[in-house]
Design a protein around this motif. Sequence first.
Motif, PDB file in Angstrom:
ATOM      1  N   LEU A 136       0.804  -1.228   0.000  1.00  0.00           N
ATOM      2  CA  LEU A 136       0.000   0.000   0.000  1.00  0.00           C
ATOM      3  C   LEU A 136       0.835   1.276   0.000  1.00  0.00           C
ATOM      4  O   LEU A 136       0.512   2.212  -0.743  1.00  0.00           O
ATOM      5  CB  LEU A 136      -0.956  -0.014   1.191  1.00  0.00           C
ATOM      6  N   PRO A 137       1.914   1.392   0.817  1.00  0.00           N
ATOM      7  CA  PRO A 137       2.656   2.665   0.833  1.00  0.00           C
ATOM      8  C   PRO A 137       3.187   3.067  -0.536  1.00  0.00           C
ATOM      9  O   PRO A 137       3.132   4.245  -0.905  1.00  0.00           O
ATOM     10  CB  PRO A 137       3.803   2.381   1.824  1.00  0.00           C
ATOM     11  N   LEU A 138       3.698   2.107  -1.320  1.00  0.00           N
ATOM     12  CA  LEU A 138       4.241   2.454  -2.628  1.00  0.00           C
ATOM     13  C   LEU A 138       3.145   2.966  -3.553  1.00  0.00           C
ATOM     14  O   LEU A 138       3.329   3.973  -4.247  1.00  0.00           O
ATOM     15  CB  LEU A 138       4.936   1.227  -3.239  1.00  0.00           C
ATOM     16  N   THR A 139       2.005   2.280  -3.568  1.00  0.00           N
ATOM     17  CA  THR A 139       0.905   2.705  -4.430  1.00  0.00           C
ATOM     18  C   THR A 139       0.371   4.070  -4.015  1.00  0.00           C
ATOM     19  O   THR A 139       0.086   4.923  -4.868  1.00  0.00           O
ATOM     20  CB  THR A 139      -0.218   1.659  -4.392  1.00  0.00           C
ATOM     21  N   MET A 140       0.228   4.288  -2.715  1.00  0.00           N
ATOM     22  CA  MET A 140      -0.254   5.578  -2.233  1.00  0.00           C
ATOM     23  C   MET A 140       0.719   6.700  -2.596  1.00  0.00           C
ATOM     24  O   MET A 140       0.314   7.799  -2.993  1.00  0.00           O
ATOM     25  CB  MET A 140      -0.464   5.519  -0.725  1.00  0.00           C
ATOM     26  N   ALA A 141       2.024   6.430  -2.451  1.00  0.00           N
ATOM     27  CA  ALA A 141       3.021   7.438  -2.801  1.00  0.00           C
ATOM     28  C   ALA A 141       2.986   7.746  -4.292  1.00  0.00           C
ATOM     29  O   ALA A 141       3.055   8.913  -4.709  1.00  0.00           O
ATOM     30  CB  ALA A 141       4.409   6.965  -2.384  1.00  0.00           C
ATOM     31  N   LEU A 142       2.871   6.710  -5.102  1.00  0.00           N
ATOM     32  CA  LEU A 142       2.833   6.902  -6.557  1.00  0.00           C
ATOM     33  C   LEU A 142       1.615   7.721  -6.966  1.00  0.00           C
ATOM     34  O   LEU A 142       1.729   8.686  -7.737  1.00  0.00           O
ATOM     35  CB  LEU A 142       2.828   5.541  -7.250  1.00  0.00           C
ATOM     36  N   ALA A 143       0.442   7.348  -6.465  1.00  0.00           N
ATOM     37  CA  ALA A 143      -0.772   8.087  -6.810  1.00  0.00           C
ATOM     38  C   ALA A 143      -0.742   9.493  -6.227  1.00  0.00           C
ATOM     39  O   ALA A 143      -1.132  10.464  -6.890  1.00  0.00           O
ATOM     40  CB  ALA A 143      -2.003   7.335  -6.312  1.00  0.00           C
ATOM     41  N   ALA A 147      13.372   5.831  -9.569  1.00  0.00           N
ATOM     42  CA  ALA A 147      12.344   4.930 -10.101  1.00  0.00           C
ATOM     43  C   ALA A 147      10.950   5.529  -9.995  1.00  0.00           C
ATOM     44  O   ALA A 147      10.023   5.040 -10.650  1.00  0.00           O
ATOM     45  CB  ALA A 147      12.393   3.598  -9.350  1.00  0.00           C
ATOM     46  N   PHE A 148      10.779   6.573  -9.187  1.00  0.00           N
ATOM     47  CA  PHE A 148       9.466   7.193  -9.011  1.00  0.00           C
ATOM     48  C   PHE A 148       9.198   8.299 -10.021  1.00  0.00           C
ATOM     49  O   PHE A 148       8.034   8.675 -10.218  1.00  0.00           O
ATOM     50  CB  PHE A 148       9.355   7.776  -7.587  1.00  0.00           C
ATOM     51  N   VAL A 149      10.228   8.841 -10.647  1.00  0.00           N
ATOM     52  CA  VAL A 149      10.047  10.039 -11.476  1.00  0.00           C
ATOM     53  C   VAL A 149       9.128   9.776 -12.653  1.00  0.00           C
ATOM     54  O   VAL A 149       8.080  10.437 -12.824  1.00  0.00           O
ATOM     55  CB  VAL A 149      11.417  10.566 -11.952  1.00  0.00           C
ATOM     56  N   LEU A 150       9.479   8.842 -13.503  1.00  0.00           N
ATOM     57  CA  LEU A 150       8.669   8.576 -14.696  1.00  0.00           C
ATOM     58  C   LEU A 150       7.286   8.021 -14.357  1.00  0.00           C
ATOM     59  O   LEU A 150       6.290   8.449 -14.964  1.00  0.00           O
ATOM     60  CB  LEU A 150       9.406   7.628 -15.639  1.00  0.00           C
ATOM     61  N   PRO A 151       7.147   7.055 -13.423  1.00  0.00           N
ATOM     62  CA  PRO A 151       5.791   6.601 -13.079  1.00  0.00           C
ATOM     63  C   PRO A 151       4.900   7.730 -12.572  1.00  0.00           C
ATOM     64  O   PRO A 151       3.725   7.795 -12.948  1.00  0.00           O
ATOM     65  CB  PRO A 151       6.042   5.552 -11.991  1.00  0.00           C
ATOM     66  N   CYS A 152       5.437   8.621 -11.736  1.00  0.00           N
ATOM     67  CA  CYS A 152       4.633   9.755 -11.254  1.00  0.00           C
ATOM     68  C   CYS A 152       4.252  10.678 -12.405  1.00  0.00           C
ATOM     69  O   CYS A 152       3.126  11.199 -12.447  1.00  0.00           O
ATOM     70  CB  CYS A 152       5.395  10.536 -10.188  1.00  0.00           C
ATOM     71  N   LEU A 153       5.170  10.881 -13.334  1.00  0.00           N
ATOM     72  CA  LEU A 153       4.867  11.722 -14.498  1.00  0.00           C
ATOM     73  C   LEU A 153       3.763  11.103 -15.338  1.00  0.00           C
ATOM     74  O   LEU A 153       2.854  11.805 -15.806  1.00  0.00           O
ATOM     75  CB  LEU A 153       6.133  11.915 -15.333  1.00  0.00           C
ATOM     76  N   VAL A 154       3.811   9.795 -15.531  1.00  0.00           N
ATOM     77  CA  VAL A 154       2.771   9.109 -16.307  1.00  0.00           C
ATOM     78  C   VAL A 154       1.418   9.223 -15.616  1.00  0.00           C
ATOM     79  O   VAL A 154       0.395   9.490 -16.259  1.00  0.00           O
ATOM     80  CB  VAL A 154       3.151   7.632 -16.528  1.00  0.00           C
ATOM     81  N   VAL A 155       1.381   9.024 -14.298  1.00  0.00           N
ATOM     82  CA  VAL A 155       0.126   9.165 -13.554  1.00  0.00           C
ATOM     83  C   VAL A 155      -0.410  10.583 -13.681  1.00  0.00           C
ATOM     84  O   VAL A 155      -1.614  10.797 -13.897  1.00  0.00           O
ATOM     85  CB  VAL A 155       0.337   8.796 -12.071  1.00  0.00           C
ATOM     86  N   ALA A 156       0.471  11.581 -13.568  1.00  0.00           N
ATOM     87  CA  ALA A 156       0.043  12.976 -13.674  1.00  0.00           C
ATOM     88  C   ALA A 156      -0.531  13.267 -15.058  1.00  0.00           C
ATOM     89  O   ALA A 156      -1.580  13.918 -15.192  1.00  0.00           O
ATOM     90  CB  ALA A 156       1.210  13.907 -13.374  1.00  0.00           C
ATOM     91  N   LEU A 157       0.138  12.801 -16.094  1.00  0.00           N
ATOM     92  CA  LEU A 157      -0.343  13.059 -17.451  1.00  0.00           C
ATOM     93  C   LEU A 157      -1.672  12.371 -17.728  1.00  0.00           C
ATOM     94  O   LEU A 157      -2.486  12.861 -18.519  1.00  0.00           O
ATOM     95  CB  LEU A 157       0.699  12.591 -18.466  1.00  0.00           C
ATOM     96  N   SER A 158      -1.924  11.238 -17.065  1.00  0.00           N
ATOM     97  CA  SER A 158      -3.174  10.506 -17.300  1.00  0.00           C
ATOM     98  C   SER A 158      -4.388  11.227 -16.733  1.00  0.00           C
ATOM     99  O   SER A 158      -5.520  10.948 -17.144  1.00  0.00           O
ATOM    100  CB  SER A 158      -3.071   9.102 -16.699  1.00  0.00           C
ATOM    101  N   ILE A 159      -4.204  12.131 -15.781  1.00  0.00           N
ATOM    102  CA  ILE A 159      -5.337  12.832 -15.158  1.00  0.00           C
ATOM    103  C   ILE A 159      -5.284  14.335 -15.396  1.00  0.00           C
ATOM    104  O   ILE A 159      -6.174  15.061 -14.937  1.00  0.00           O
ATOM    105  CB  ILE A 159      -5.382  12.570 -13.633  1.00  0.00           C
ATOM    106  N   LEU A 160      -4.288  14.808 -16.099  1.00  0.00           N
ATOM    107  CA  LEU A 160      -4.065  16.248 -16.226  1.00  0.00           C
ATOM    108  C   LEU A 160      -5.126  16.947 -17.069  1.00  0.00           C
ATOM    109  O   LEU A 160      -5.617  18.029 -16.701  1.00  0.00           O
ATOM    110  CB  LEU A 160      -2.674  16.494 -16.823  1.00  0.00           C
ATOM    111  N   ALA A 161      -5.505  16.366 -18.196  1.00  0.00           N
ATOM    112  CA  ALA A 161      -6.384  17.044 -19.144  1.00  0.00           C
ATOM    113  C   ALA A 161      -7.737  17.434 -18.549  1.00  0.00           C
ATOM    114  O   ALA A 161      -8.164  18.595 -18.688  1.00  0.00           O
ATOM    115  CB  ALA A 161      -6.576  16.171 -20.382  1.00  0.00           C
TER     116      ALA A 161
END
Length: 315
Positions: free
Chosen positions: A98-105, A180-194
């Motif tokens: 859970l901590p990793l998923t929560m941090a990523l999201a 390892a968190f940089v690109l996954p966080c960027l992808v998550v951000a881009l998926s909800i940004l619009a």
Amino acid sequence: MNGRFGFVARRFVSLVPLTLGVLLLTMLLLSLAPGDPARMVAGPRAPQSQVDAVAHQLGLDQPVWQRYLDYVGHVITGNLGTSFKTGQSVAGQLGEQLPLTMALAGFGVLLALVLTVPLAVAAARKPDGAVDHVVRLLAVFGIGLPTFWVAIMAIRLIALPTGWFPVAGMGDTLASHLGAFVLPCLVVALSILAPMIRSLRATMIELHEAEFVLAARTLGYRGGSLLRRFQLRNAISPLVAVTAAQAGYALFGTVVVEVAFTLPGMGQGLVVAARTQDFPLVQGYVVVFAALVVALYLLADVVTAVVDPRVRIAA
């Protein structure tokens, strides 16, 4: 019960049947899934008598409604069951992931907010101007991009050519964890940004002709000060609601992102549990994801009730 407390309390009560409905739907879908979990636990060569004994031990021979009531009772007490495959506590396994998923999201949503405000404000300053057209085009383009495709492109166009970021796993050092968190966080951000940009831009443009904004103009406010002090402040409430909805989407988007980057979070675990038909583990993931989404919507209602003085709804 009146005022903001009553508003939040009613929201909380209304979310309880939603959570129970999600649990029921999950159990129904799992009961209709092909394959026999008891056979998988007992082994492909086990005799039918042993398979029946395993099914009875796991409660799989009971009707769905009985299993549902038993499971809800266990969830209320904090017992999410035991994994069919590993024999470990489901709650323990989820607690590790859970901590990793929560941090990523969480960092993904925070990055999306950091990008949303300046882009939406820049677009709203001159509607139908050059900047507005560019921002709107990017938002429309972003809505149509699947998360898995964005993740693959991030790996192929950024991680592999530069070598700055790992393409799989978390590494062994603190620096590798952060990288390892940089690109996954960027992808998550881009998926909800619009949707966030479009919502904030539309709200701020709508506020252009509001009476209090016209009054502020008569007092001499112009440009950036007018946007920040009057329009942006009053656009917070709609932005909170949209952000909560997109944060829920980001939680489920982490499933795709974690699989793409091979991160040991709940998303990766959910895929493995579904592939092996580990029903208690799948149900545990659904319970936690549903609880997180419900908590996000409740938090959004609380923040709205605090920042928006217009929330004065009678019981």
